[in-house]
Enzyme design. Structure first.
Site, PDB file in Angstrom:
ATOM      1  CG  HIS A 216      -2.057   0.909   1.260  1.00 38.77           C
ATOM      2  ND1 HIS A 216      -1.895   2.062   1.500  1.00 38.77           N
ATOM      3  CD2 HIS A 216      -3.273   0.599   1.004  1.00 38.77           C
ATOM      4  CE1 HIS A 216      -3.335   2.713   1.326  1.00 38.77           C
ATOM      5  NE2 HIS A 216      -3.919   1.906   0.885  1.00 38.77           N
TER       6      HIS A 216
ATOM      7  CG  ASP B 133      -8.272  -4.454  -2.469  1.00 39.64           C
ATOM      8  OD1 ASP B 133      -9.467  -4.240  -2.408  1.00 39.64           O
ATOM      9  OD2 ASP B 133      -7.547  -3.600  -3.042  1.00 39.64           O
TER      10      ASP B 133
HETATM   11  N1  COA Z   1       4.184  -8.104  -4.143  1.00 41.42           N
HETATM   12  C1  COA Z   1       5.561  -8.026  -4.186  1.00 41.42           C
HETATM   13  N2  COA Z   1       6.292  -6.681  -4.083  1.00 41.42           N
HETATM   14  C2  COA Z   1       5.528  -5.578  -4.040  1.00 41.42           C
HETATM   15  C3  COA Z   1       4.215  -5.796  -3.827  1.00 41.42           C
HETATM   16  C4  COA Z   1       3.548  -6.871  -3.929  1.00 41.42           C
HETATM   17  N3  COA Z   1       2.252  -6.684  -3.768  1.00 41.42           N
HETATM   18  N4  COA Z   1       3.778  -4.308  -3.664  1.00 41.42           N
HETATM   19  C5  COA Z   1       4.943  -3.548  -3.723  1.00 41.42           C
HETATM   20  N5  COA Z   1       6.215  -4.320  -4.047  1.00 41.42           N
HETATM   21  C6  COA Z   1       7.535  -4.152  -4.001  1.00 41.42           C
HETATM   22  C7  COA Z   1       7.789  -3.299  -5.381  1.00 41.42           C
HETATM   23  O1  COA Z   1       8.208  -4.513  -6.418  1.00 41.42           O
HETATM   24  C8  COA Z   1       8.678  -2.443  -4.859  1.00 41.42           C
HETATM   25  O2  COA Z   1       9.918  -3.160  -4.937  1.00 41.42           O
HETATM   26  P1  COA Z   1      11.476  -2.576  -5.312  1.00 41.42           P
HETATM   27  O3  COA Z   1      11.737  -1.541  -4.156  1.00 41.42           O
HETATM   28  O4  COA Z   1      12.384  -3.758  -5.103  1.00 41.42           O
HETATM   29  O5  COA Z   1      11.241  -2.262  -6.788  1.00 41.42           O
HETATM   30  C9  COA Z   1       8.633  -1.973  -3.752  1.00 41.42           C
HETATM   31  O6  COA Z   1       7.771  -3.109  -3.105  1.00 41.42           O
HETATM   32  C10 COA Z   1       7.926  -0.724  -3.613  1.00 41.42           C
HETATM   33  O7  COA Z   1       6.698  -0.771  -4.531  1.00 41.42           O
HETATM   34  P2  COA Z   1       5.815   0.289  -5.223  1.00 41.42           P
HETATM   35  O8  COA Z   1       5.031  -0.332  -6.422  1.00 41.42           O
HETATM   36  O9  COA Z   1       6.736   1.394  -5.610  1.00 41.42           O
HETATM   37  O10 COA Z   1       5.005   0.986  -4.191  1.00 41.42           O
HETATM   38  P3  COA Z   1       3.718   1.840  -4.482  1.00 41.42           P
HETATM   39  O11 COA Z   1       3.595   2.670  -3.114  1.00 41.42           O
HETATM   40  O12 COA Z   1       3.849   2.592  -5.584  1.00 41.42           O
HETATM   41  O13 COA Z   1       2.419   0.864  -4.893  1.00 41.42           O
HETATM   42  C11 COA Z   1       0.639  -0.483  -4.670  1.00 41.42           C
HETATM   43  C12 COA Z   1       1.553   0.419  -3.867  1.00 41.42           C
HETATM   44  C13 COA Z   1      -0.695  -0.807  -3.932  1.00 41.42           C
HETATM   45  C14 COA Z   1       0.163  -0.146  -6.167  1.00 41.42           C
HETATM   46  C15 COA Z   1       1.557  -2.124  -4.813  1.00 41.42           C
HETATM   47  O14 COA Z   1       1.844  -2.115  -3.354  1.00 41.42           O
HETATM   48  C16 COA Z   1       0.745  -2.983  -5.576  1.00 41.42           C
HETATM   49  O15 COA Z   1       0.841  -2.817  -6.879  1.00 41.42           O
HETATM   50  N6  COA Z   1       0.118  -3.903  -4.957  1.00 41.42           N
HETATM   51  C17 COA Z   1      -0.649  -5.137  -5.506  1.00 41.42           C
HETATM   52  C18 COA Z   1      -1.913  -4.511  -5.900  1.00 41.42           C
HETATM   53  C19 COA Z   1      -2.812  -4.077  -4.672  1.00 41.42           C
HETATM   54  O16 COA Z   1      -3.087  -5.115  -4.091  1.00 41.42           O
HETATM   55  N7  COA Z   1      -3.459  -3.083  -4.818  1.00 41.42           N
HETATM   56  C20 COA Z   1      -4.455  -2.556  -3.864  1.00 41.42           C
HETATM   57  C21 COA Z   1      -4.106  -1.648  -2.971  1.00 41.42           C
HETATM   58  S1  COA Z   1      -5.362  -1.096  -1.752  1.00 41.42           S
END
Ligand code: COA
Length: 386
Positions: free
Chosen positions: A269, A323
């Protein structure tokens, strides 16, 4: 502004950049704490109802007994949808995703309930109230009607004697829910009703800042919520758990995903760096539901994924979000997977409307800037010289 100043302000995804002031909700992601109008969601989940929480979010205070009775009564009488809107839904293809249907029908509602256009953004209290009652009241009916019509069944008319949550389950399934099922849907709606400036709420206020009508604002929010990185993630969690199929395969699945640097649905998140408090509440609801409806192997797989991910992703602050357990609760209530995100919208509309109402008093169009990285001063090249 000088170029280096522009770059200093640039934050992809606007991470960490405040774009408005708001008194609606607050989150402390470091300790997993969420409040609506200063009241933590654990108290609201235990003591409030979705109707009361909607009032709190929209009007900023807990209602008196009379205010709540009036709001609830009016809400229940705004559940019916016009037959012409149902006729429009009949023309949607059977393959239409329920979120696309919802986004379209909410935009259509704007044509049936026109509002005055003022350049100062002022709307009377009565107009604001009608908009809120119309949208909070009718969204469950729109979702349930589409869910039945796409199967060739007639929509089930709403019942005024049931609560918001109870009536929604009734219109979806045709059966009056048990008290526990009704309460669980009610709490699920409370915990999904608001969450500061997420992508769909930001879409609401950006659209509202142009003084577009509120049905357009909510339609924009629904479109934004439909994406798999936002509301759509609860569907992906269930697809993932079905793909894993058995708790014994959870470890290999997780290992494989992480090796390929792929994300696990329902984890992570932007704000929470610990377990999302809503995930904890939904997990508790699921456990309560199993007392009435029996265990489910999907939950075993989910809790194993949570346990296994603790040492790898948990250390990076990637923990279960809202979720992760919501879909398991909805499936247990007999709801099809592609209705999970529409249910999110049915609840979140209260938060979106609270922000829409709050922005009516701001009246400043959003107009961020870009950092241009293209060419300048190019000559037009005639077709035969390209
Ligand atoms: N599974 C595995 N790794 C994850 C992850 C997940 N669900 N979510 C984040 N990471 C990792 C990323 O690969 C990244 O790793 P790195 O630093 O080695 O590159 C790091 O954690 C940071 O992730 P990032 O995508 O930059 O975080 P964000 O704050 O931009 O994104 C979300 C947040 C929610 C978009 C992201 O966690 C995600 O895509 N989650 C899955 C979808 C989801 O459940 N969405 C509902 C949100 S309520």
């Amino acid at each position: 502004m000088a170029k280096n100043q522009e770059i200093a302000c640039y934050s992809p995804g606007l991470a960490g950049i405040p774009v408005t002031e708001s008194a609606i909700s607050s989150v402390d992601g470091s300790i997993g704490h969420l409040e609506y109008r200063g009241i933590d969601i654990e108290q609201l989940a235990e003591k409030s109802s979705f109707e009361e929480t909607s009032f709190l979010l929209i009007y900023g205070h807990l209602p008196s007994e009379a205010e709540l009775a009036e709001f609830t009564n009016e809400l229940h009488h705004h559940r019916r949808i016009k037959f012409r809107i149902r006729d429009i839904m009949k023309c949607f293809p059977e393959s239409a995703h329920p979120m696309d249907s919802l986004q379209t029908t909410v935009a259509v509602m704007g044509m049936f309930y026109p509002l005055p256009h003022n350049l100062d953004g002022h709307l009377s209290d009565e107009h604001v109230r009608t908009v809120c009652l119309n949208l909070v009241g009718k969204l469950p009916t729109l979702v349930a009607a589409h869910a039945r019509m796409r199967r060739g069944d007639d929509p089930i008319p709403p019942r005024d004697d049931l609560s918001h949550a109870g009536n929604f389950l009734y219109m979806l399934t045709g059966n009056e829910p048990t008290l526990l099922m009704e309460r669980i849907m009610d709490v699920a709606m409370i915990v999904h009703a608001e969450h500061t400036l997420n992508a769909s709420t930001f879409s609401t206020i950006v659209t509202a800042s142009t003084l577009a009508d509120p049905y357009t604002c909510i339609s924009a929010a629904i479109g934004s919520l439909s994406g798999p990185l936002h509301g759509g993630a609860n569907e992906d969690v269930l697809h993932m758990l079905d793909e894993i199929g058995h708790v014994n395969r959870a470890e290999a699945y997780l290992h494989d995903k992480l090796e390929k640097k792929e994300k696990i649905a329902g984890l992570g998140h932007r704000v929470y760096k610990t377990k999302d408090p809503r995930a904890t509440l939904l997990q508790e609801l699921y456990v309560e539901l199993t007392k009435e409806m029996g265990e489910d192997p999907t939950y075993e797989i989910a809790s194993r994924i949570e346990e296994l991910s603790r040492s790898t992703l948990g250390a990076k602050g990637i923990c279960p979000n809202v979720d992760f357990y919501s879909g398991i609760v909805y499936r247990k209530l007999g709801i099809p997977t592609d209705l999970f995100t529409p249910i999110f919208a049915v609840a979140r509309v209260s938060g979106w409307l609270a922000h829409w109402r709050e922005q009516l008093g701001v009246s400043r169009i959003f107009r961020p800037m870009q950092i241009y990285i293209g060419e300048n001063g190019q000559n037009y090249v005639p077709m035969d010289k390209r």
